[in-house]
Design a protein around this motif. Structure first.
Motif, PDB file in Angstrom:
ATOM      1  N   ARG A 181      33.105  50.641  57.640  1.00 53.02           N
ATOM      2  CA  ARG A 181      32.584  49.531  57.718  1.00 53.02           C
ATOM      3  C   ARG A 181      32.687  48.483  56.209  1.00 53.02           C
ATOM      4  O   ARG A 181      32.440  47.470  56.302  1.00 53.02           O
ATOM      5  N   HIS A 182      32.802  49.491  55.164  1.00 52.74           N
ATOM      6  CA  HIS A 182      32.890  48.919  53.944  1.00 52.74           C
ATOM      7  C   HIS A 182      34.330  48.897  53.432  1.00 52.74           C
ATOM      8  O   HIS A 182      34.621  48.495  52.127  1.00 52.74           O
ATOM      9  N   ARG A 183      35.483  48.992  54.190  1.00 54.89           N
ATOM     10  CA  ARG A 183      36.567  49.244  53.988  1.00 54.89           C
ATOM     11  C   ARG A 183      37.211  47.997  53.094  1.00 54.89           C
ATOM     12  O   ARG A 183      38.028  48.049  52.162  1.00 54.89           O
ATOM     13  N   ALA A 184      36.643  46.740  53.651  1.00 56.86           N
ATOM     14  CA  ALA A 184      37.057  45.537  53.023  1.00 56.86           C
ATOM     15  C   ALA A 184      36.598  45.329  51.361  1.00 56.86           C
ATOM     16  O   ALA A 184      37.212  44.952  50.675  1.00 56.86           O
ATOM     17  N   ASN A 185      35.293  45.979  51.290  1.00 55.95           N
ATOM     18  CA  ASN A 185      34.606  46.021  50.154  1.00 55.95           C
ATOM     19  C   ASN A 185      35.494  46.951  49.215  1.00 55.95           C
ATOM     20  O   ASN A 185      35.535  46.696  48.096  1.00 55.95           O
ATOM     21  N   ILE A 186      35.854  48.052  49.817  1.00 56.47           N
ATOM     22  CA  ILE A 186      36.430  49.097  48.987  1.00 56.47           C
ATOM     23  C   ILE A 186      37.878  48.484  48.589  1.00 56.47           C
ATOM     24  O   ILE A 186      38.329  48.602  47.454  1.00 56.47           O
ATOM     25  N   LYS A 187      38.581  47.821  49.243  1.00 56.37           N
ATOM     26  CA  LYS A 187      39.783  47.214  49.113  1.00 56.37           C
ATOM     27  C   LYS A 187      39.400  46.284  47.736  1.00 56.37           C
ATOM     28  O   LYS A 187      40.328  46.040  46.863  1.00 56.37           O
ATOM     29  N   ARG A 188      38.444  45.124  47.848  1.00 62.10           N
ATOM     30  CA  ARG A 188      38.281  44.265  46.802  1.00 62.10           C
ATOM     31  C   ARG A 188      37.847  45.215  45.397  1.00 62.10           C
ATOM     32  O   ARG A 188      38.137  44.750  44.385  1.00 62.10           O
ATOM     33  N   LEU A 189      37.053  46.374  45.602  1.00 66.27           N
ATOM     34  CA  LEU A 189      36.661  46.839  44.405  1.00 66.27           C
ATOM     35  C   LEU A 189      37.974  47.515  43.876  1.00 66.27           C
ATOM     36  O   LEU A 189      38.167  47.474  42.555  1.00 66.27           O
ATOM     37  N   VAL A 190      38.912  47.756  44.523  1.00 65.57           N
ATOM     38  CA  VAL A 190      40.140  48.646  43.796  1.00 65.57           C
ATOM     39  C   VAL A 190      40.938  47.342  43.315  1.00 65.57           C
ATOM     40  O   VAL A 190      41.743  47.487  42.211  1.00 65.57           O
ATOM     41  N   ASP A 191      40.764  45.995  43.992  1.00 70.84           N
ATOM     42  CA  ASP A 191      41.697  44.744  43.503  1.00 70.84           C
ATOM     43  C   ASP A 191      40.813  44.248  42.345  1.00 70.84           C
ATOM     44  O   ASP A 191      41.458  43.282  41.750  1.00 70.84           O
ATOM     45  N   GLY A 192      39.614  44.879  42.114  1.00 72.34           N
ATOM     46  CA  GLY A 192      38.729  43.890  41.131  1.00 72.34           C
ATOM     47  C   GLY A 192      38.199  42.707  41.717  1.00 72.34           C
ATOM     48  O   GLY A 192      38.030  41.793  40.625  1.00 72.34           O
TER      49      GLY A 192
END
Length: 199
Positions: A181-192
């Motif tokens: 459920r946090h996959r979008a957050n994980i992507k944003r974390l990776v992207d900064g």
């Protein structure tokens, strides 16, 4: 006895799922005149309510979502303390929050409800996961990072502290759903580009 227990399990899980399905954040947001699904991140959880409706509403959402997990598990413990009923009831309450029947099987990310479930099932495991959460959030100010890391730690903590098959299975399912459920957050974390928490 087995048939009676199966009926009790089904009834308890159904009740827990319905309780978990109550969209606390959405209701509190509407009481403040906003539909949180169209504000901020669009999530109905405490972090988005904190950002969009204010600290008080965010805290109330956190407490409400937590109680949705805590109350049914404590009730299951009371009525069937020597069984795995409480673990399955906790999973049902958690799934109610994440896949709410009142929101066409959509919902929050499940962190606060999972917290309530495991406060009843394994307080020490929660303390370990909470320590991981606090260290990461205080250092980097990303609630999502702390939530994902805490979810990842929980199965290991439960395995070390309990080792029961039902408990471990339920913990693994909950952790996997929280992380997905946090996959979008994980992507944003990776992207900064992930938003930092501001107290």
């Amino acid at each position: 006895m087995t048939a009676q227990f199966d009926m009790m399990l089904a009834a308890a899980c159904a009740a827990a799922y319905l309780l978990g399905s109550i969209p606390t954040g959405l209701l509190l947001g509407k009481a403040c005149g906003i539909d949180v699904r169209h504000e901020g991140s669009g999530n109905i959880g405490a972090t988005n309510l904190y950002r969009t409706a204010g600290r008080k509403v965010g805290v109330l959402t956190l407490i409400g979502d937590c109680l949705k997990g805590l109350a049914p598990v404590l009730a299951a413990h009371y009525y069937a303390p020597a069984t795995d009923l409480a673990a399955w009831v906790g999973l049902a309450a958690f799934c109610g929050h994440v896949f709410s029947v009142f929101l066409r099987f959509k919902g929050g990310k499940g962190v606060a409800t999972a917290l309530g479930v495991f406060l009843a099932l394994s307080p020490l495991a929660v303390a370990i996961a909470l320590a991981v959460f606090l260290v990461l959030v205080l250092k980097w100010r990303y609630v999502s990072l702390g939530s994902v890391a805490a979810a990842a730690v929980m199965p290991l903590a439960v395995y070390v502290l309990h080792g029961g098959r039902a408990m471990l299975l339920v913990t693994g399912i909950v952790a996997a759903i929280v992380i997905v459920r946090h996959r979008a957050n994980i992507k944003r974390l990776v992207d900064g580009t992930e938003s930092k928490f501001k107290a």
